[in-house]
Design a protein around this motif. Structure first.
Motif, short mmCIF file in Angstrom:
data_model
loop_
_atom_site.label_atom_id
_atom_site.label_comp_id
_atom_site.label_asym_id
_atom_site.label_seq_id
_atom_site.Cartn_x
_atom_site.Cartn_y
_atom_site.Cartn_z
N LEU A 162 0.86 -1.18 0.00
CA LEU A 162 0.00 0.00 0.00
C LEU A 162 0.89 1.24 0.00
CD1 LEU A 162 -3.08 0.76 0.23
CD2 LEU A 162 -2.60 1.18 2.67
N VAL A 163 0.69 2.12 -0.95
CA VAL A 163 1.50 3.34 -1.08
C VAL A 163 0.60 4.55 -0.86
CG1 VAL A 163 3.12 4.63 -2.50
CG2 VAL A 163 2.93 2.15 -2.78
N ARG A 164 0.92 5.33 0.15
CA ARG A 164 0.16 6.56 0.42
C ARG A 164 1.00 7.77 0.05
NH1 ARG A 164 -4.35 5.24 3.75
NH2 ARG A 164 -4.10 3.30 4.92
N PHE A 165 0.34 8.77 -0.54
CA PHE A 165 1.01 9.98 -0.99
C PHE A 165 0.48 11.18 -0.20
CE2 PHE A 165 1.09 6.99 -4.49
CZ PHE A 165 2.37 7.12 -5.00
N LYS A 166 1.40 12.00 0.30
CA LYS A 166 0.99 13.18 1.06
C LYS A 166 0.64 14.36 0.16
CE LYS A 166 3.45 12.19 5.37
NZ LYS A 166 4.48 12.68 6.33
N LYS A 167 1.36 14.50 -0.95
CA LYS A 167 1.16 15.65 -1.83
C LYS A 167 0.77 15.26 -3.26
CE LYS A 167 4.27 18.74 0.68
NZ LYS A 167 5.46 19.63 0.58
N ALA A 168 1.42 14.28 -3.81
CA ALA A 168 1.18 13.92 -5.21
C ALA A 168 -0.24 13.36 -5.39
CB ALA A 168 2.19 12.88 -5.68
N GLN A 169 -0.83 13.66 -6.54
CA GLN A 169 -2.18 13.22 -6.87
C GLN A 169 -2.13 12.08 -7.89
OE1 GLN A 169 -5.35 14.23 -6.09
NE2 GLN A 169 -5.01 16.02 -4.78
N LEU A 170 -3.03 11.13 -7.74
CA LEU A 170 -3.18 10.05 -8.69
C LEU A 170 -4.50 10.18 -9.43
CD1 LEU A 170 -2.06 6.99 -6.52
CD2 LEU A 170 -0.64 8.40 -8.00
N GLY A 171 -4.53 9.67 -10.64
CA GLY A 171 -5.77 9.53 -11.38
C GLY A 171 -6.06 8.06 -11.61
N THR A 172 -7.19 7.79 -12.23
CA THR A 172 -7.54 6.42 -12.58
C THR A 172 -8.11 6.41 -13.99
OG1 THR A 172 -8.70 4.43 -11.82
CG2 THR A 172 -9.89 6.52 -11.63
N SER A 173 -8.64 5.29 -14.41
CA SER A 173 -9.15 5.19 -15.78
C SER A 173 -10.30 4.22 -15.86
CB SER A 173 -8.03 4.75 -16.74
OG SER A 173 -7.83 3.35 -16.66
#
Length: 312
Positions: free
Chosen positions: A198-209
């Motif tokens: 499991l990878v959590r990001f504090k600042k970076a944003q992810l998208g999906t599809s």
């Protein structure tokens, strides 16, 4: 005696779970949809995102039209509860039963989408055309109900017309639904048997599809594009700030949790974009795909080479 009116079935089917899309939405339950091909992005409600009419509808007299969609709903409901453990209760690693429900959802999401429907249709058409091309002229005359005296060149012409008809023919959606039913358990096992990070990001944003389960392509791998059973890694963006990375199948590692950085987020977003079938989705306040060239629409899902022994 008056005939009872049949209950109207639900026609609008999400090919990506709505509870999942909510993890990328704003407080108004909206996401941004960016189509492949560079068309303009737009805001869309998650109640409309990835919806296809009658995508999972059963068309058999002895079965409810909603039977398949209802079974999908059961899997989604159980997975949504396990998602809550990850995001609201901050539980990780998950207990076996919760891990099982998420593995089942990932497997389902991998095989249920528009890309897999297109794959199933392309496979059906290629096999149908191969059934034409592999026959001898005499066999084709009989198969196509042609006069026995016509020449081989005329047989060739009829074959070409038949292949053209197959390419235009609408493929029964049950072909894909049957494939989902038959492959769900083995795909789930391939998901469950991998180590989960499991990878959590504090600042970076992810998208999906519209194809959120990603098998990153590797041009150096001899198994490029093969599938869940032999992909080196698999990942799923779970929210705008969290991703699940599945390691090597059968690796003797434990599930763990790490903090992600900008470079990993960019890598995940790149492969999410290029793995998409028709569009990517992201939180309206931030475009994680802004730095990338938008790929052209995918017109084919499978590549076929004609065997040398095929006559036509």
């Amino acid at each position: 005696m008056a005939r009872n009116k049949s209950r109207r079935h639900a026609r609008r089917h999400h090919v990506v779970s709505k509870f999942y899309l909510r993890r990328f939405a704003n407080p108004k339950q909206q996401v941004t949809r960016l189509p492949r091909g560079g068309n303009k992005s737009y805001i869309q409600s998650i109640k409309d995102a990835t919806v296809q009419n009658d995508f999972y509808t059963i068309r058999q007299e002895d079965t409810s039209p909603d039977a398949f969609e209802s079974q999908l709903g059961i899997i989604e409901s159980e997975a949504a509860k396990s998602f809550e453990q990850v995001f609201k209760e901050n539980i990780w690693p998950l207990a076996d039963d919760s891990r099982d429900t998420i593995a089942r959802w990932i497997a389902l999401q991998f095989i249920r989408g528009t890309n897999k429907r297109q794959q199933a249709e392309e496979m059906y058409r290629e096999l149908s055309k191969l059934g034409i091309s592999a026959r001898s002229p005499d066999q084709l005359r009989k198969f196509l109900n042609l006069p026995s005296g016509i020449s081989e060149s005329e047989v060739d012409s009829y074959c070409a017309q038949e292949r053209e008809r197959i390419d235009k023919e609408k493929v029964d959606s049950h072909y894909h639904l049957s494939a989902i039913s038959g492959s769900l358990e083995p795909v789930m096992e391939a998901v469950y048997s991998r180590p989960w990070r499991l990878v959590r990001f504090k600042k970076a944003q992810l998208g999906t599809s519209d194809t959120p389960v990603v098998l990153p392509s590797d041009s150096s791998s001899p198994f490029r594009g093969m599938g869940m059973g032999n992909a080196e890694i698999v990942f799923v963006p779970l929210s705008a700030r969290c991703a699940l990375i599945l390691g090597n199948l059968g690796a003797k590692e434990y599930d763990d949790e790490v903090e992600g950085d900008f470079h990993l987020a960019r890598w995940l977003n790149y492969h999410t974009l290029y793995n998409s079938h028709r569009a990517v989705y992201y939180h309206p306040d931030s475009n994680p795909f802004d730095d990338f060239d938008i790929p052209e629409p995918r017109t084919r899902e499978m590549k076929f080479s004609q065997p040398q022994w095929v006559r036509y």
